[in-house]
Enzyme design. Structure first.
Site, PDB file in Angstrom:
ATOM      1  N   HIS A 164      -2.395   2.518  -5.969  1.00 15.43           N
ATOM      2  CA  HIS A 164      -2.959   1.249  -5.507  1.00 15.43           C
ATOM      3  C   HIS A 164      -3.126   0.258  -6.653  1.00 15.43           C
ATOM      4  O   HIS A 164      -3.220  -0.943  -6.422  1.00 15.43           O
ATOM      5  CB  HIS A 164      -4.299   1.486  -4.811  1.00 15.43           C
ATOM      6  CG  HIS A 164      -4.625   0.466  -3.768  1.00 15.43           C
ATOM      7  ND1 HIS A 164      -3.917   0.348  -2.587  1.00 15.43           N
ATOM      8  CD2 HIS A 164      -5.572  -0.517  -3.726  1.00 15.43           C
ATOM      9  CE1 HIS A 164      -4.423  -0.648  -1.870  1.00 15.43           C
ATOM     10  NE2 HIS A 164      -5.421  -1.178  -2.542  1.00 15.43           N
TER      11      HIS A 164
ATOM     12  N   HIS B  20      -4.270  -9.417   4.015  1.00 18.08           N
ATOM     13  CA  HIS B  20      -5.728  -9.355   4.097  1.00 18.08           C
ATOM     14  C   HIS B  20      -6.227 -10.122   5.310  1.00 18.08           C
ATOM     15  O   HIS B  20      -5.739 -11.222   5.605  1.00 18.08           O
ATOM     16  CB  HIS B  20      -6.362  -9.950   2.831  1.00 18.08           C
ATOM     17  CG  HIS B  20      -6.213  -9.078   1.632  1.00 18.08           C
ATOM     18  ND1 HIS B  20      -6.301  -9.554   0.334  1.00 18.08           N
ATOM     19  CD2 HIS B  20      -5.975  -7.735   1.516  1.00 18.08           C
ATOM     20  CE1 HIS B  20      -6.139  -8.557  -0.507  1.00 18.08           C
ATOM     21  NE2 HIS B  20      -5.936  -7.451   0.174  1.00 18.08           N
TER      22      HIS B  20
ATOM     23  N   TYR C  41      -9.232 -11.204  -6.659  1.00 21.81           N
ATOM     24  CA  TYR C  41      -8.266 -11.189  -7.753  1.00 21.81           C
ATOM     25  C   TYR C  41      -8.394 -12.406  -8.659  1.00 21.81           C
ATOM     26  O   TYR C  41      -7.842 -12.406  -9.761  1.00 21.81           O
ATOM     27  CB  TYR C  41      -6.847 -11.078  -7.189  1.00 21.81           C
ATOM     28  CG  TYR C  41      -6.626  -9.781  -6.460  1.00 21.81           C
ATOM     29  CD1 TYR C  41      -6.522  -8.587  -7.154  1.00 21.81           C
ATOM     30  CD2 TYR C  41      -6.551  -9.744  -5.073  1.00 21.81           C
ATOM     31  CE1 TYR C  41      -6.343  -7.390  -6.488  1.00 21.81           C
ATOM     32  CE2 TYR C  41      -6.372  -8.546  -4.404  1.00 21.81           C
ATOM     33  CZ  TYR C  41      -6.264  -7.372  -5.119  1.00 21.81           C
ATOM     34  OH  TYR C  41      -6.094  -6.186  -4.460  1.00 21.81           O
TER      35      TYR C  41
ATOM     36  N   LYS D 152      -1.909  -1.952   7.415  1.00 19.96           N
ATOM     37  CA  LYS D 152      -3.324  -1.742   7.691  1.00 19.96           C
ATOM     38  C   LYS D 152      -3.788  -2.717   8.763  1.00 19.96           C
ATOM     39  O   LYS D 152      -3.474  -3.902   8.724  1.00 19.96           O
ATOM     40  CB  LYS D 152      -4.140  -1.949   6.411  1.00 19.96           C
ATOM     41  CG  LYS D 152      -5.607  -1.588   6.557  1.00 19.96           C
ATOM     42  CD  LYS D 152      -6.317  -1.689   5.223  1.00 19.96           C
ATOM     43  CE  LYS D 152      -7.776  -1.294   5.353  1.00 19.96           C
ATOM     44  NZ  LYS D 152      -8.498  -1.374   4.059  1.00 19.96           N
TER      45      LYS D 152
ATOM     46  N   ARG E 284      -0.535  -2.399  -6.584  1.00 23.42           N
ATOM     47  CA  ARG E 284      -0.826  -3.499  -5.651  1.00 23.42           C
ATOM     48  C   ARG E 284      -1.820  -4.472  -6.283  1.00 23.42           C
ATOM     49  O   ARG E 284      -1.646  -5.689  -6.178  1.00 23.42           O
ATOM     50  CB  ARG E 284      -1.380  -2.923  -4.346  1.00 23.42           C
ATOM     51  CG  ARG E 284      -1.783  -3.958  -3.292  1.00 23.42           C
ATOM     52  CD  ARG E 284      -2.135  -3.237  -1.992  1.00 23.42           C
ATOM     53  NE  ARG E 284      -2.919  -4.042  -1.082  1.00 23.42           N
ATOM     54  CZ  ARG E 284      -2.405  -4.869  -0.163  1.00 23.42           C
ATOM     55  NH1 ARG E 284      -1.092  -4.989  -0.062  1.00 23.42           N
ATOM     56  NH2 ARG E 284      -3.187  -5.546   0.659  1.00 23.42           N
TER      57      ARG E 284
ATOM     58  N   ARG F 208       0.855  -1.182   0.000  1.00 24.82           N
ATOM     59  CA  ARG F 208       0.000   0.000   0.000  1.00 24.82           C
ATOM     60  C   ARG F 208       0.895   1.237   0.000  1.00 24.82           C
ATOM     61  O   ARG F 208       2.066   1.177   0.395  1.00 24.82           O
ATOM     62  CB  ARG F 208      -0.912   0.007   1.231  1.00 24.82           C
ATOM     63  CG  ARG F 208      -1.836  -1.208   1.329  1.00 24.82           C
ATOM     64  CD  ARG F 208      -2.664  -1.155   2.611  1.00 24.82           C
ATOM     65  NE  ARG F 208      -3.589  -2.281   2.720  1.00 24.82           N
ATOM     66  CZ  ARG F 208      -3.310  -3.433   3.319  1.00 24.82           C
ATOM     67  NH1 ARG F 208      -2.114  -3.608   3.878  1.00 24.82           N
ATOM     68  NH2 ARG F 208      -4.204  -4.407   3.375  1.00 24.82           N
TER      69      ARG F 208
END
Length: 305
Positions: A217, A243, A252, A158, A220, A133
């Protein structure tokens, strides 16, 4: 000026280990709510929250901005003001079902070649090669690069989580050359702000001629998609990306062009099994236009009275 309510709100967020950027965002959303009515949130209730949400919709606020305001207000009333009964009355907005922009490997190569040599090029390469990120790449330090294990240590990403991501040999060489040239103190890429980096990648994209609505982004998203196309399993990719839920990573799977290319083409299968009859030259069929000849050749009603 910081009011007692504002300070208590900030302290409640800090006690729950919210990230600094999240705290700033939440404070900004609550401040906008209070300014809209010209009164303290302490004397405002669910009816005012509902009107503020309608105001945001009228301003065509993005889904993320709308839900950031919802999260901030739910925390304010549920925790800081101690009115949890109001929380269910502050609904979230429905997330739009859209697929993220993804660059092909060739487009990523064009982007890196078009970047200004030095800091810009290495920053973009690091973001893509590690699937980071923007906030994570801006926080990287030299000690986070572990060349003995060939990993990059992402600290407090995150969700305030640490994780390890693979370090490519080419990237390691680029980072070493960059460090020898600039000798950065503190963060590898200095104290640049997110806005300046987003403007930089827009300038770089214009030089490449790539028309996709890409951002930082996007690198990524492209990393994740290319890793799946290279054969990396979803569970491993989930850990690399950091995640919390597998469903987020599974998005994805819908972006893998290699799988899409392997699917059979229905039109090709149709033409292989049933060849369309050749159209007769114009003039051999008097009174029939070329367009009508083609329609008659493929019409399922041909030959019926």
């Amino acid at each position: 000026m910081t009011t007692p309510l504002r300070q208590r709100f900030i302290d409640d967020l800090r006690l729950r280990n919210y990230a600094r950027r999240t705290i700033e965002t939440y404070v900004g959303r609550v401040t906008a709510f209070a300014k809209h009515f010209g009164r303290s949130p302490e004397v405002l209730g669910t009816e005012e929250v509902r009107r503020f949400q309608l105001h945001l919709l009228g301003q065509r606020a993005s889904w993320s901005s709308f839900n950031q305001a919802v999260c901030a207000l739910r925390f304010l009333y549920g925790t800081t003001l101690g009115r949890p009964e109001q929380v269910p009355l502050i609904p979230y907005g429905k997330r739009p079902k859209t697929l993220p922009c993804v660059l092909s490997p060739e487009e990523v190569a064009q982007l890196l070649q078009a970047a200004e040599p030095g800091r810009d090029a290495v920053l973009l390469a690091t973001t893509y090669a590690c699937g980071l990120r923007l906030s994570e790449v801006l926080s990287l330090k030299a000690e986070d690069i572990d060349s003995s294990r060939m990993v990059v240590h992402v600290r407090q990403g995150k969700g305030a989580k640490d994780r390890l991501v693979p370090l490519a040999l080419q990237l390691l060489e680029d980072l070493r050359a960059y460090w020898r040239r600039y000798r950065p103190i503190g963060c590898l890429f200095g104290d640049r702000c997110a806005g300046s980096i987003q403007r930089m990648i827009k300038r770089t994209l214009r030089r490449t001629g790539i028309s996709k609505p890409a951002s930082m982004h996007t690198l990524r998203h492209s990393f994740a998609t290319h890793m799946l196309e290279a054969g990396v399993d979803v569970l491993t990719l989930q850990k690399i990306l950091g995640h919390r839920h597998l469903n987020t990573t599974a998005l994805y799977l819908h972006l893998r062009s290699d799988r899409l290319r392997q699917l059979p083409s229905l039109l090709e299968r149709l033409t292989q099994s049933t060849r369309l009859p050749a159209a007769q030259p114009v003039g051999e069929r008097r009174g029939v236009s070329p367009t009508c000849s083609i329609i008659a050749a493929v019409s399922p009603l041909e030959g019926r009275p």
